[in-house]
Scaffold this motif. Structure first.
Motif, PDB file in Angstrom:
ATOM      1  N   LEU A 416      -7.847   8.473  10.740  1.00 54.36           N
ATOM      2  CA  LEU A 416      -8.613   8.648  11.974  1.00 54.36           C
ATOM      3  C   LEU A 416      -8.189   7.641  13.038  1.00 54.36           C
ATOM      4  O   LEU A 416      -8.025   7.984  14.207  1.00 54.36           O
ATOM      5  N   PHE A 417      -8.011   6.404  12.625  1.00 58.46           N
ATOM      6  CA  PHE A 417      -7.627   5.368  13.583  1.00 58.46           C
ATOM      7  C   PHE A 417      -6.207   5.567  14.094  1.00 58.46           C
ATOM      8  O   PHE A 417      -5.825   4.969  15.110  1.00 58.46           O
ATOM      9  N   SER A 418      -5.426   6.393  13.411  1.00 60.59           N
ATOM     10  CA  SER A 418      -4.073   6.667  13.900  1.00 60.59           C
ATOM     11  C   SER A 418      -4.098   7.373  15.254  1.00 60.59           C
ATOM     12  O   SER A 418      -3.101   7.379  15.977  1.00 60.59           O
ATOM     13  N   LEU A 419      -5.239   7.966  15.603  1.00 55.76           N
ATOM     14  CA  LEU A 419      -5.374   8.588  16.916  1.00 55.76           C
ATOM     15  C   LEU A 419      -5.261   7.553  18.034  1.00 55.76           C
ATOM     16  O   LEU A 419      -5.010   7.904  19.187  1.00 55.76           O
ATOM     17  N   ARG A 420      -5.471   6.278  17.684  1.00 58.59           N
ATOM     18  CA  ARG A 420      -5.272   5.193  18.646  1.00 58.59           C
ATOM     19  C   ARG A 420      -4.052   4.365  18.281  1.00 58.59           C
ATOM     20  O   ARG A 420      -3.866   3.258  18.802  1.00 58.59           O
ATOM     21  N   GLY A 421      -3.232   4.889  17.361  1.00 64.47           N
ATOM     22  CA  GLY A 421      -2.043   4.162  16.929  1.00 64.47           C
ATOM     23  C   GLY A 421      -2.315   3.390  15.654  1.00 64.47           C
ATOM     24  O   GLY A 421      -3.452   3.001  15.370  1.00 64.47           O
ATOM     25  N   PHE A 422      -1.269   3.165  14.862  1.00 62.95           N
ATOM     26  CA  PHE A 422      -1.409   2.420  13.613  1.00 62.95           C
ATOM     27  C   PHE A 422      -1.400   0.916  13.923  1.00 62.95           C
ATOM     28  O   PHE A 422      -0.438   0.212  13.652  1.00 62.95           O
ATOM     29  N   GLN A 423      -2.498   0.432  14.492  1.00 66.40           N
ATOM     30  CA  GLN A 423      -2.582  -0.979  14.849  1.00 66.40           C
ATOM     31  C   GLN A 423      -3.036  -1.803  13.647  1.00 66.40           C
ATOM     32  O   GLN A 423      -3.947  -1.404  12.909  1.00 66.40           O
ATOM     33  N   ARG A 424      -2.424  -2.968  13.479  1.00 63.58           N
ATOM     34  CA  ARG A 424      -2.760  -3.829  12.353  1.00 63.58           C
ATOM     35  C   ARG A 424      -4.236  -4.234  12.380  1.00 63.58           C
ATOM     36  O   ARG A 424      -4.869  -4.371  11.340  1.00 63.58           O
ATOM     37  N   ALA A 425      -4.778  -4.444  13.568  1.00 64.49           N
ATOM     38  CA  ALA A 425      -6.153  -4.929  13.681  1.00 64.49           C
ATOM     39  C   ALA A 425      -7.165  -3.955  13.094  1.00 64.49           C
ATOM     40  O   ALA A 425      -8.226  -4.367  12.621  1.00 64.49           O
ATOM     41  N   TYR A 426      -6.874  -2.644  13.109  1.00 65.38           N
ATOM     42  CA  TYR A 426      -7.827  -1.668  12.593  1.00 65.38           C
ATOM     43  C   TYR A 426      -7.992  -1.779  11.077  1.00 65.38           C
ATOM     44  O   TYR A 426      -8.943  -1.226  10.509  1.00 65.38           O
ATOM     45  N   ALA A 427      -7.080  -2.488  10.408  1.00 65.76           N
ATOM     46  CA  ALA A 427      -7.204  -2.667   8.958  1.00 65.76           C
ATOM     47  C   ALA A 427      -8.426  -3.498   8.598  1.00 65.76           C
ATOM     48  O   ALA A 427      -8.804  -3.559   7.429  1.00 65.76           O
ATOM     49  N   ALA A 428      -9.061  -4.132   9.591  1.00 62.56           N
ATOM     50  CA  ALA A 428     -10.299  -4.860   9.317  1.00 62.56           C
ATOM     51  C   ALA A 428     -11.384  -3.924   8.793  1.00 62.56           C
ATOM     52  O   ALA A 428     -12.290  -4.358   8.071  1.00 62.56           O
ATOM     53  N   TYR A 429     -11.307  -2.643   9.134  1.00 57.90           N
ATOM     54  CA  TYR A 429     -12.258  -1.653   8.623  1.00 57.90           C
ATOM     55  C   TYR A 429     -11.838  -1.121   7.246  1.00 57.90           C
ATOM     56  O   TYR A 429     -12.697  -0.744   6.446  1.00 57.90           O
ATOM     57  N   THR A 430     -10.544  -1.054   6.982  1.00 60.96           N
ATOM     58  CA  THR A 430     -10.052  -0.376   5.776  1.00 60.96           C
ATOM     59  C   THR A 430      -9.719  -1.320   4.629  1.00 60.96           C
ATOM     60  O   THR A 430      -9.941  -0.981   3.467  1.00 60.96           O
ATOM     61  N   ASP A 431      -9.202  -2.508   4.928  1.00 62.86           N
ATOM     62  CA  ASP A 431      -8.874  -3.467   3.863  1.00 62.86           C
ATOM     63  C   ASP A 431     -10.061  -3.756   2.942  1.00 62.86           C
ATOM     64  O   ASP A 431      -9.898  -3.782   1.718  1.00 62.86           O
ATOM     65  N   PRO A 432     -11.265  -3.995   3.484  1.00 58.92           N
ATOM     66  CA  PRO A 432     -12.391  -4.311   2.596  1.00 58.92           C
ATOM     67  C   PRO A 432     -12.674  -3.215   1.576  1.00 58.92           C
ATOM     68  O   PRO A 432     -13.086  -3.507   0.447  1.00 58.92           O
ATOM     69  N   LEU A 433     -12.443  -1.956   1.939  1.00 62.81           N
ATOM     70  CA  LEU A 433     -12.702  -0.859   1.011  1.00 62.81           C
ATOM     71  C   LEU A 433     -11.669  -0.826  -0.096  1.00 62.81           C
ATOM     72  O   LEU A 433     -11.998  -0.634  -1.277  1.00 62.81           O
ATOM     73  N   ALA A 434     -10.389  -0.995   0.264  1.00 69.58           N
ATOM     74  CA  ALA A 434      -9.330  -1.002  -0.746  1.00 69.58           C
ATOM     75  C   ALA A 434      -9.504  -2.177  -1.702  1.00 69.58           C
ATOM     76  O   ALA A 434      -9.326  -2.037  -2.920  1.00 69.58           O
ATOM     77  N   ILE A 435      -9.853  -3.334  -1.160  1.00 72.25           N
ATOM     78  CA  ILE A 435     -10.048  -4.522  -1.998  1.00 72.25           C
ATOM     79  C   ILE A 435     -11.255  -4.343  -2.905  1.00 72.25           C
ATOM     80  O   ILE A 435     -11.231  -4.720  -4.087  1.00 72.25           O
ATOM     81  N   LEU A 436     -12.332  -3.762  -2.385  1.00 65.99           N
ATOM     82  CA  LEU A 436     -13.514  -3.498  -3.214  1.00 65.99           C
ATOM     83  C   LEU A 436     -13.184  -2.518  -4.327  1.00 65.99           C
ATOM     84  O   LEU A 436     -13.674  -2.654  -5.456  1.00 65.99           O
ATOM     85  N   SER A 437     -12.357  -1.517  -4.035  1.00 63.70           N
ATOM     86  CA  SER A 437     -11.930  -0.571  -5.067  1.00 63.70           C
ATOM     87  C   SER A 437     -11.205  -1.297  -6.199  1.00 63.70           C
ATOM     88  O   SER A 437     -11.476  -1.073  -7.389  1.00 63.70           O
ATOM     89  N   ALA A 438     -10.277  -2.208  -5.830  1.00 62.15           N
ATOM     90  CA  ALA A 438      -9.547  -2.971  -6.838  1.00 62.15           C
ATOM     91  C   ALA A 438     -10.484  -3.897  -7.611  1.00 62.15           C
ATOM     92  O   ALA A 438     -10.353  -4.048  -8.842  1.00 62.15           O
TER      93      ALA A 438
END
Length: 504
Positions: A416-438
């Motif tokens: 979804l955030f790719s609609l505004r470009g694959f910006q590194r800063a948007y990973a602040a929303y996604t990193d926590p989920l991937a880390i919680l999964s691990a």
């Protein structure tokens, strides 16, 4: 971040640093907000308070727009803005540290393992999302921190026996979600997934545990419901005002399509209410506690939205109430060719962009198919995916589904955030989920941390994340951009300041 990036020139990240500092100074002088892209409102309140506190302690000479030196004094102007931007970077570092500590604390409450929580907090602090946010000022950091914390509070609450503490956690989660929305409306995407996460992670308790707690549960439910109603009435009036002001938006809104404009907000509210009802039914929550919990969530959400009244501006209200149209404005600017002629939000052009974003998100995870924008947390995602498969094969199907759900939500948000470009800063929303999964997987495989070989491999992966986090900051220090490229937009977004020295 303290070594690489803190002392960089104030114009290094002019977008957003200068704009956000400018608005902190505006608020310091009691002037109205001028920038509504995100809309950024919550962050401006924090920056204003931060500047005031530093100024009161004698650590920041200037905290208001009126105190800036004249633009004709180039040396004084450059020094003033350098101090202000460094103060803003210090705020970002403080928020990153706070977010990482809160995240690790809540993960420990959720998984019950201190070692896993510590590793999760370290990876979180050095993930691509927070390292990108900690070197500059961005509204994403505060918004992501608030909504991710809200998610974790809900997960902790639904795994505890009904009582006063879970109700407080749920009320706080509602408040943080509302504040995340008024800071950056993109937070709504993760917020809409919280009811599903609560359903997947919720835990049933025996009747004895479920009835333990308040002596008069219905009295507490009634009081909480009355408080929620008192807050909801003005909050809903704000939303209604924003919907009615659709045509007065600062930006050219386009209708959602399918007659949804002005109505999808009701669907969102219905989704929240339905989610709470389904969770209560599936987990067999006592009716009084279910009413209390739902009222606490609604009370928190309403109070979060009512924060808009602290420094009221109708454009903030319009942006938050019409978040779909607001986000589409900036997507259409970025993808003008692909969305050319699309007179509503939902259309073939947008769907094509979304599918492209999904494809690219998945390709990035292979590294080979798309070797750019590889996050250092990708090894965490691979571990979570492999662990979920292992849990499924040994019969722990629910734990596997829970881990996969978090991972898929992270990938969906990235698409979804790719609609505004694959910006590194948007990973602040996604990193926590991937880390919680691990972390969720690792907590169910404690033997991996007990055995020397596997423990070394896990610690090596964490060390790799930490080392890789410093690569881009080092590169930035050696690739200083030409600041004159910002001179075209600065007068538009910062009209009350004179030309910067690099724009003369």
């Amino acid at each position: 971040m303290l070594i690489f990036g803190f002392r960089l020139p104030y114009w290094m990240h002019a977008d957003q640093d200068l704009v956000l500092v400018y608005h902190g100074l505006l608020f310091g002088d009691g002037l109205p907000q001028e920038y509504f892209d995100h809309p950024g409102y919550g962050y401006f309140l924090v920056v204003d308070a931060w500047f005031r506190a530093l100024h009161a302690l004698g650590l920041l000479p200037i905290a208001t727009l009126s105190a800036l030196p004249p633009a004709s004094d180039a040396a004084a102007t450059a020094a003033a803005w350098q101090h202000l931007v460094e103060a803003g970077r210090a705020l970002s570092i403080a928020l990153v540290a706070l977010f990482a500590v809160v995240y690790a604390t809540l993960v420990r409450s959720l998984v019950g393992d201190r070692r896993v929580a510590l590793l999760a907090g370290i990876v979180m602090a050095f993930g691509v999302g927070l390292t990108a946010q900690g070197r500059q000022m961005r509204t994403d950091l505060l918004s992501a921190g608030l909504v991710v914390t809200a998610l974790l509070l809900v997960l902790v609450a639904v795994r505890r026996p009904p009582g006063g503490k879970p109700v407080l956690l749920l009320g706080l989660a509602g408040l943080l979600t509302g504040l995340a929305m008024v800071t950056k409306v993109q937070a709504v995407f993760l917020a809409l997934g919280i009811p599903v996460a609560a359903l997947l992670f919720g835990q049933r308790f025996e009747p004895a545990a479920r009835t333990r707690g308040s002596r008069s549960p219905w009295a507490l439910a009634a009081v909480t419901a009355l408080l929620a109603a008192a807050a909801l009435v003005p909050a809903l009036a704000l939303v209604a005002e924003g919907i009615a002001g659709w045509g007065q938006a600062l930006y050219p809104y386009k209708p959602v399509g399918g007659g949804l404009s002005g109505h999808y907000q009701g669907l969102v509210a219905g989704w929240i209410l339905l989610g709470m009802a389904v969770v209560a039914a599936v987990l067999r929550v006592p009716p009084a506690h279910a009413v209390t919990a739902a009222a606490a969530v609604l009370l928190g959400l309403a109070l979060g939205l009512l924060a808009l009244d602290l420094r009221y501006n109708v454009q903030n209200v319009i942006a938050v109430a019409n978040f779909v149209e607001h986000m589409f404005v900036f997507t259409s600017w970025r993808h003008a060719t692909a969305l050319q002629g699309q007179e509503q939000v939902v259309g073939e052009g947008l769907l094509t962009l979304l599918l492209s974003g999904v494809g690219r998100t998945l390709a990035i995870r292979t590294i080979v198919l798309h070797p750019d924008n590889i996050p250092q947390t990708i090894i965490v995602e691979w571990f979570a995916l492999a662990g979920a498969v292992a849990l499924w094969r040994r019969g722990e199907r629910l734990a596997a589904v829970q881990a996969l759900f978090l991972l898929l939500v992270a990938w969906g948000l990235e698409a979804l955030f790719s609609l505004r470009g694959f910006q590194r800063a948007y990973a602040a929303y996604t990193d926590p989920l991937a880390i919680l999964s691990a972390a969720w997987v690792l907590a169910r495989m404690p033997g991996l941390l007990d055995r020397t070989r596997s423990r070394r491999a896990i610690l090596g992966g964490v060390a790799l994340v930490v080392v890789a986090a410093h690569a881009w900051p080092i590169i930035e220090t050696r690739r200083l951009p030409n600041p004159t490229t910002h001179c075209e937009w600065i007068p538009t977004y910062m009209p009350r300041v004179g030309p910067f020295p690099f724009c003369r």
